[in-house]
Design an enzyme around this catalytic site. Structure first.
Site, mmCIF file in Angstrom:
data_model
loop_
_atom_site.group_PDB
_atom_site.id
_atom_site.type_symbol
_atom_site.label_atom_id
_atom_site.label_comp_id
_atom_site.label_asym_id
_atom_site.label_seq_id
_atom_site.Cartn_x
_atom_site.Cartn_y
_atom_site.Cartn_z
ATOM 1 N N GLU A 1 1.867 -3.919 10.732
ATOM 2 C CA GLU A 1 1.165 -4.727 9.516
ATOM 3 C C GLU A 1 1.553 -4.259 8.467
ATOM 4 O O GLU A 1 1.401 -2.794 8.126
ATOM 5 C CB GLU A 1 -0.560 -4.160 9.983
ATOM 6 C CG GLU A 1 -1.473 -4.635 8.766
ATOM 7 C CD GLU A 1 -2.701 -3.912 8.997
ATOM 8 O OE1 GLU A 1 -2.997 -3.086 10.105
ATOM 9 O OE2 GLU A 1 -3.387 -3.539 7.752
ATOM 10 N N ARG B 1 -0.089 -4.379 -0.410
ATOM 11 C CA ARG B 1 -0.637 -3.198 -1.353
ATOM 12 C C ARG B 1 0.700 -2.943 -2.360
ATOM 13 O O ARG B 1 0.483 -2.268 -3.468
ATOM 14 C CB ARG B 1 -0.936 -2.046 -0.732
ATOM 15 C CG ARG B 1 -2.092 -2.164 0.143
ATOM 16 C CD ARG B 1 -2.449 -0.579 0.840
ATOM 17 N NE ARG B 1 -3.118 -0.970 2.243
ATOM 18 C CZ ARG B 1 -3.414 -0.066 2.727
ATOM 19 N NH1 ARG B 1 -2.997 1.109 2.889
ATOM 20 N NH2 ARG B 1 -4.381 -0.368 4.000
ATOM 21 N N LYS C 1 -11.522 -4.835 13.147
ATOM 22 C CA LYS C 1 -10.844 -3.675 12.801
ATOM 23 C C LYS C 1 -12.265 -2.706 12.236
ATOM 24 O O LYS C 1 -13.211 -3.211 11.665
ATOM 25 C CB LYS C 1 -9.966 -3.852 11.404
ATOM 26 C CG LYS C 1 -9.518 -2.485 10.710
ATOM 27 C CD LYS C 1 -8.419 -3.187 9.739
ATOM 28 C CE LYS C 1 -8.100 -2.108 8.833
ATOM 29 N NZ LYS C 1 -6.811 -1.795 8.495
HETATM 30 C C1 3PG Z 1 -5.492 1.150 7.080
HETATM 31 O O1 3PG Z 1 -5.246 0.232 6.013
HETATM 32 O O2 3PG Z 1 -6.049 0.859 7.939
HETATM 33 C C2 3PG Z 1 -5.551 2.537 6.512
HETATM 34 O O3 3PG Z 1 -4.922 2.828 5.242
HETATM 35 C C3 3PG Z 1 -4.780 3.510 7.371
HETATM 36 O O4 3PG Z 1 -5.223 4.498 7.381
HETATM 37 P P1 3PG Z 1 -4.570 6.009 7.597
HETATM 38 O O5 3PG Z 1 -3.318 5.852 6.418
HETATM 39 O O6 3PG Z 1 -5.368 6.935 7.479
HETATM 40 O O7 3PG Z 1 -3.996 5.756 8.980
#
Ligand code: 3PG
Length: 213
Positions: A40, A44, A128
């Site tokens: 994914e 950003r 999610k």
């Molecule tokens: C996301 O977009 O799902 C999060 O940024 C992932 O979180 P993590 O960096 O703690 O894995």
């Protein structure tokens, strides 16, 4: 096997932040070498759409999707760039409707019963759950899964190889997501071997967990 079944089989959807589009293909290849077939790429960064385009064109075995899709225009841009699935941190009806109309799999972020109900009523099977750790982790998801029996969850936020078994051993968890298998720092320093190693560790553990459960 449809997209959602493939995600469940894979057990992991890494969250990838690409700061330089030229890192996208080697990152995708590093993930694949470690047995990870989904990525994914989050919208950003300014090069995210170009990163999706590059992976789609050059790494056909990778299922590349777009994350951090916050608006209808984000969704349209991501699909035009070649994203084969869409992930959002929250529930945006315009994004979900557009993806359904274009038959692009969509996984919106839903942490409350109201949001999960909205997703359920759109016919979605996976949501999610972000940020998982902050919103109560597995125990919160367990309570929600008891009510929303047709919905399965993709928790992200604070998950890594050490704690992913507590999630993946539950039948209501479709897969886990997160950035730990390909942290931005490792991408920026071109530590692609390190990324493959982290992916291999994660996919081996997923295989063990799935054998046990
Ligand atoms: C996301 O977009 O799902 C999060 O940024 C992932 O979180 P993590 O960096 O703690 O894995």
């Amino acid at each position: 096997m449809d997209f959602f079944e493939q995600v469940e089989k894979a057990g992991i959807v890494p969250v990838v932040v690409i700061d330089d589009a030229s890192d996208a293909v080697p990152t995708a290849e590093a993930l694949l070498s470690g047995g990870v077939e989904f990525m994914e790429i989050t919208l950003r960064t300014s090069c995210a759409l170009e990163a999706i385009r590059q992976v789609k064109k050059n790494v056909p075995k990778m299922n590349v999707g777009a994350g951090t899709v916050l608006s209808l225009s984000n969704a349209k841009d991501a699909i035009a760039a070649g994203a084969s699935f869409i992930v959002s941190p929250g529930f945006c009806p315009e994004v979900v409707d557009h993806c359904l109309a274009w038959e692009v799999p969509v996984i919106p972020g839903c942490v409350t019963p109201t949001e999960i109900t909205a997703a359920f009523n759109k016919g979605l099977s996976i949501v999610k759950f972000f940020p998982a750790k902050v919103y109560g982790g597995k125990s919160a998801i367990k309570e929600l899964a008891g009510v929303f029996r047709q919905v399965r969850f993709l928790p992200t936020g604070g998950i890594d190889t050490e704690n992913m078994d507590e999630y993946l051993s539950e039948p209501y968890i479709a897969a886990v997501g997160g950035s730990w298998v390909c942290p931005s720092k490792m991408i920026a320093s071109h530590d692609f071997e390190g990324i493959t190693k982290k992916c291999t560790e994660a996919t081996q553990k997923i295989r063990e967990i799935k054998k046990e459960s």
